[in-house]
Write a protein that holds these residues in place. Structure first.
Motif, PDB file in Angstrom:
ATOM      1  N   UNK A 397       8.181  -9.624 -41.524  1.00 33.59           N
ATOM      2  CA  UNK A 397       9.246  -9.736 -42.527  1.00 33.59           C
ATOM      3  C   UNK A 397      10.565 -10.161 -41.894  1.00 33.59           C
ATOM      4  N   UNK A 398      10.875  -9.593 -40.714  1.00 34.22           N
ATOM      5  CA  UNK A 398      12.153  -9.975 -40.106  1.00 34.22           C
ATOM      6  C   UNK A 398      12.072 -11.360 -39.468  1.00 34.22           C
ATOM      7  N   UNK A 399      10.872 -11.758 -39.098  1.00 37.19           N
ATOM      8  CA  UNK A 399      10.726 -13.061 -38.444  1.00 37.19           C
ATOM      9  C   UNK A 399      10.634 -14.213 -39.441  1.00 37.19           C
ATOM     10  N   UNK A 400      10.533 -13.870 -40.702  1.00 42.35           N
ATOM     11  CA  UNK A 400      10.432 -14.899 -41.738  1.00 42.35           C
ATOM     12  C   UNK A 400      11.795 -15.008 -42.405  1.00 42.35           C
ATOM     13  N   UNK A 401      12.571 -16.002 -42.031  1.00 37.52           N
ATOM     14  CA  UNK A 401      13.946 -16.093 -42.508  1.00 37.52           C
ATOM     15  C   UNK A 401      14.011 -16.757 -43.871  1.00 37.52           C
ATOM     16  N   UNK A 402      15.027 -16.398 -44.606  1.00 38.24           N
ATOM     17  CA  UNK A 402      15.192 -16.967 -45.935  1.00 38.24           C
ATOM     18  C   UNK A 402      16.511 -17.696 -46.061  1.00 38.24           C
ATOM     19  N   UNK A 527       6.151 -12.627 -27.364  1.00 38.77           N
ATOM     20  CA  UNK A 527       6.315 -13.982 -27.865  1.00 38.77           C
ATOM     21  C   UNK A 527       6.425 -14.008 -29.385  1.00 38.77           C
ATOM     22  N   UNK A 528       7.565 -13.533 -29.898  1.00 40.44           N
ATOM     23  CA  UNK A 528       7.743 -13.627 -31.336  1.00 40.44           C
ATOM     24  C   UNK A 528       7.612 -15.073 -31.822  1.00 40.44           C
ATOM     25  N   UNK A 529       7.028 -15.230 -32.982  1.00 41.57           N
ATOM     26  CA  UNK A 529       6.985 -16.531 -33.647  1.00 41.57           C
ATOM     27  C   UNK A 529       7.717 -16.331 -34.964  1.00 41.57           C
ATOM     28  N   UNK A 530       8.738 -17.143 -35.196  1.00 44.75           N
ATOM     29  CA  UNK A 530       9.549 -16.969 -36.400  1.00 44.75           C
ATOM     30  C   UNK A 530       9.454 -18.215 -37.271  1.00 44.75           C
ATOM     31  N   UNK A 531       9.979 -18.108 -38.471  1.00 45.57           N
ATOM     32  CA  UNK A 531       9.888 -19.237 -39.390  1.00 45.57           C
ATOM     33  C   UNK A 531      11.177 -19.406 -40.180  1.00 45.57           C
ATOM     34  N   UNK A 532      11.640 -20.645 -40.272  1.00 50.19           N
ATOM     35  CA  UNK A 532      12.853 -20.959 -41.035  1.00 50.19           C
ATOM     36  C   UNK A 532      12.466 -21.828 -42.231  1.00 50.19           C
ATOM     37  N   UNK A 533      13.158 -21.621 -43.363  1.00 46.50           N
ATOM     38  CA  UNK A 533      12.838 -22.455 -44.529  1.00 46.50           C
ATOM     39  C   UNK A 533      13.496 -23.829 -44.387  1.00 46.50           C
ATOM     40  N   UNK A 534      13.210 -24.475 -43.293  1.00 44.67           N
ATOM     41  CA  UNK A 534      13.872 -25.727 -42.940  1.00 44.67           C
ATOM     42  C   UNK A 534      12.818 -26.828 -42.956  1.00 44.67           C
ATOM     43  N   UNK A 535      13.027 -27.817 -43.803  1.00 41.27           N
ATOM     44  CA  UNK A 535      12.026 -28.869 -43.896  1.00 41.27           C
ATOM     45  C   UNK A 535      12.493 -30.017 -44.755  1.00 41.27           C
ATOM     46  N   UNK A 536      11.553 -30.893 -45.065  1.00 40.64           N
ATOM     47  CA  UNK A 536      11.891 -32.101 -45.811  1.00 40.64           C
ATOM     48  C   UNK A 536      12.007 -31.832 -47.314  1.00 40.64           C
ATOM     49  N   UNK A 537      11.616 -30.637 -47.734  1.00 43.89           N
ATOM     50  CA  UNK A 537      11.733 -30.293 -49.151  1.00 43.89           C
ATOM     51  C   UNK A 537      11.430 -28.824 -49.320  1.00 43.89           C
ATOM     52  N   UNK A 538      11.564 -28.308 -50.558  1.00 49.14           N
ATOM     53  CA  UNK A 538      11.258 -26.885 -50.784  1.00 49.14           C
ATOM     54  C   UNK A 538       9.817 -26.589 -50.381  1.00 49.14           C
TER      55      UNK A 538
END
Ligand code: XMP
Length: 597
Positions: A397-402, A527-538
């Protein structure tokens, strides 16, 4: 008592000092700096830690001055060094500039430097104020170019002050300096070994539990597995109950520990319940990491109370067990003066209330991570469980950014931050938690393509985060799609959803498998793996790799991954559905944290 007491003046370094002393085979505990001197009569030596405050301010942490009359050797580190100077009629001046990082120490004839192979060596500094006059009877025993009183001592009274931090790995001969203090000055014996502590811990659990039973929320991680196993050993399987709550934010493969426990203790002792709907429900639309942590902590407690009720366990018969370890208590600001870095879920308000009511048992609260692993091995737990990378309670939950609103990445003007030749940089409109000078920060992330090998990338990250306080993290762009160049990406509104967590979980599992297959899993601390809502579209995402090496999580260096592995990870992650880019975080802690949240 054959023990060193570290007086906690609030620094992130205080547990690290205790850790170093324990590594030498001497038991060290951390105590609140304000405790009365009489509490320390039995100690062999006292160490006053560093801290974020300034001794020139009247409200800053101070010691009971009677400690100086105990006849017990005292070593002040950083803030502690300045406190010694102030309390004993020396002089401390507020710093105009902050000295931070490596310095070269010219060591004199001080007792702590006896037997060292060099008179000049590298030390790690992090301070603003400086001692300008030593107290009467003291002599200066070391200086750097920027700091005239980098070391001082009063040999007769066995009082020592060091402006630098011998406990961090960047200080050369730091261990020898502590060894000299602990054995030569304080006369300690080498008798601390966590391996030999299992029986003691077991006895403590029996005493604390009395005739009560212990209910545990287990996560599959090493801390809760070891803590639970210790309780089971102390009280027997019929007096413990472990509940694995699936929050929806667990890693793939957390089942290993569960399987082991179920086999060892039986299915009636270890149970599993899926409460992911509760967690996702309560976290709807929540983006700030502190809010997430608080909500997850509260939900944990609510779920646990709920399950408690469902299981029909009577309050007066049961204690709540937790796998809390030493560093968890300081980073939450549990120690009075630590600046609040973040709230640990084991220390949210309601849990604290239970602790105050004497209804919580935490068998590992005195141990550091590597000591917990030693205990786990002693208990005969499987290698993969004991050596599993640490995983935060709030999990993926903390590694999944919004994000709340759409915002494009900003191309970096070369005049703002000069980039290496051929590199291209972007400010990513996402903030992440960091820790700068004992304080928490929430700043921006700089992504750079063409940064070169890990070493050069790391040097660049150090320089940028030092010079630009608004940036606390630098990441190398290691994958971008041909049809979605990084410079055209944007952050899109996104929250925590099971769909997004599924993408992150798959990415995390892929990374674990690849790193294991290359035989590097045990060589990387976490080795945390995180995710950003960053991309070419929603709905499009960016995956961030955050491999680090650390001794105990308090400080960390980003892990230098071999270039072929980086390429392999980039390729594999880039092949996942929904993923538009892959980053490799090359920032140390400080200034970033280990987690990317
Ligand atoms: P940071 O991100 O503060 O992390 O540099 C330091 C270490 O602590 C772990 N961590 C946690 N562990 N519950 C845990 O059990 C938590 O809430 C939590 N937050 C951070 C983190 O994974 C790293 O090893």
């Amino acid at each position: 008592m054959n023990q060193i007491v570290v007086l906690n003046a609030g620094g992130q370094y205080c547990h690290l000092i205790a850790r170093r002393i324990r590594e030498l085979g001497v038991h060290a505990v951390v105590a609140d700096v304000h405790r009365p001197a009489t509490d320390f009569r039995g100690a062999r030596g006292l160490i006053i830690s560093g801290g974020p405050a300034s001794v020139t301010e009247p409200t800053s942490p101070s010691v009971d001055r009677a400690i100086y009359e105990l006849g017990v050797p005292i070593l002040g580190i950083c803030y502690g060094h300045q406190l010694l100077a102030r309390d004993l009629a020396g002089r401390v001046e507020p710093g105009t500039t902050k000295e931070y990082g490596h310095s070269s120490l010219h060591a004199g004839e001080g007792r702590l430097f006896r037997g060292l192979p060099a008179r000049q060596f590298t030390v790690w500094m992090s301070h603003g104020d400086t001692v300008v006059d030593v107290p009467p009877g003291f002599v200066i025993t070391g200086e750097t170019d920027d700091c005239k009183v980098a070391a001082m001592e009063h040999a007769g009274r066995r009082l020592f002050g060091l402006q630098f931090h011998p406990e961090v790995v960047h200080t050369e001969h730091g261990t020898e300096i502590y060894r000299t203090f602990v054995f030569d000055v304080c006369g300690c014996r080498e008798d601390w070994d966590p391996r030999a502590r299992v029986d003691q811990v077991v006895a403590d659990i029996r005493r604390a539990a009395g005739d009560r039973k212990v209910f545990f929320l287990i996560s599959g991680g090493v801390d809760s597995t070891v803590a639970f196993s210790l309780c089971a050993r102390a009280l027997g399987p019929e007096r413990v109950l472990g509940l694995y709550v699936d929050t929806g934010f667990m890693r793939e493969g957390d089942a290993e520990a569960m399987q082991y426990l179920t086999t060892a203790l039986g299915a009636r002792t270890v149970r599993r319940v899926d409460r992911s709907a509760d967690f996702f429900g309560r976290l709807r639309g929540v983006i700030h990491p502190e809010d997430k942590r608080a909500i997850i902590g509260e939900t944990f407690v609510a779920v646990q109370e709920d399950e408690f009720a469902r299981l029909g366990l009577r309050e007066e018969e049961w204690l709540l067990g937790q796998g809390t370890i030493y560093p968890d208590t300081i980073e939450s600001g549990g120690a009075r003066h630590a600046a609040k870095i973040k709230t640990h879920h084991n220390r949210v308000e309601r849990i604290q209330a239970l602790i105050d009511a004497g209804r919580v048992i935490e068998p590992l609260v005195d141990f550091y991570k590597d000591e917990v692993r030693v205990l786990g091995e002693e208990l005969g737990l499987p290698h993969d469980v004991v050596w599993r990378h640490p995983f935060p309670g709030p999990g993926l939950a903390v590694r999944c950014l919004g994000a709340q609103a759409r915002a494009p990445v900003e191309s970096l003007e070369p005049t703002t931050i000069p980039l290496p030749a051929g590199a291209e940089g972007w400010i990513v409109p996402v903030r992440t938690v960091g820790v700068q000078g004992d304080e928490r920060s929430y700043s921006r992330l700089l992504a750079v393509a063409g940064l070169g090998e890990a070493e050069a990338a790391g040097a660049f990250a150090r320089r940028v985060t030092n010079e630009h306080r608004t940036i606390n993290r630098v990441a190398a762009v290691i994958f971008q799609r041909a049809d979605a160049a990084f410079g055209r990406l944007a952050v899109h509104p996104a929250a925590l959803t099971p769909q997004r967590i599924a993408v992150l979980r798959a990415a995390d599992d892929l990374v674990t498998r690849l790193v294991r297959a290359r035989g590097l899993y045990d060589a990387i601390w976490q080795m945390p793996v995180a995710m950003l809502p960053l991309g070419s579209g929603p709905g499009r995402e960016t995956i961030v790799l955050r491999p680090v090496n650390s001794r105990d999580g308090m400080t960390a260096d980003f892990a230098r991954l071999p270039a072929p592995l980086v390429a392999e990870l980039a390729h594999a992650l880039g092949g996942l559905e929904r993923v538009d880019a892959v980053l490799y975080d090359v920032t140390n802690k400080p200034p970033a944290t280990i987690e990317l949240e």
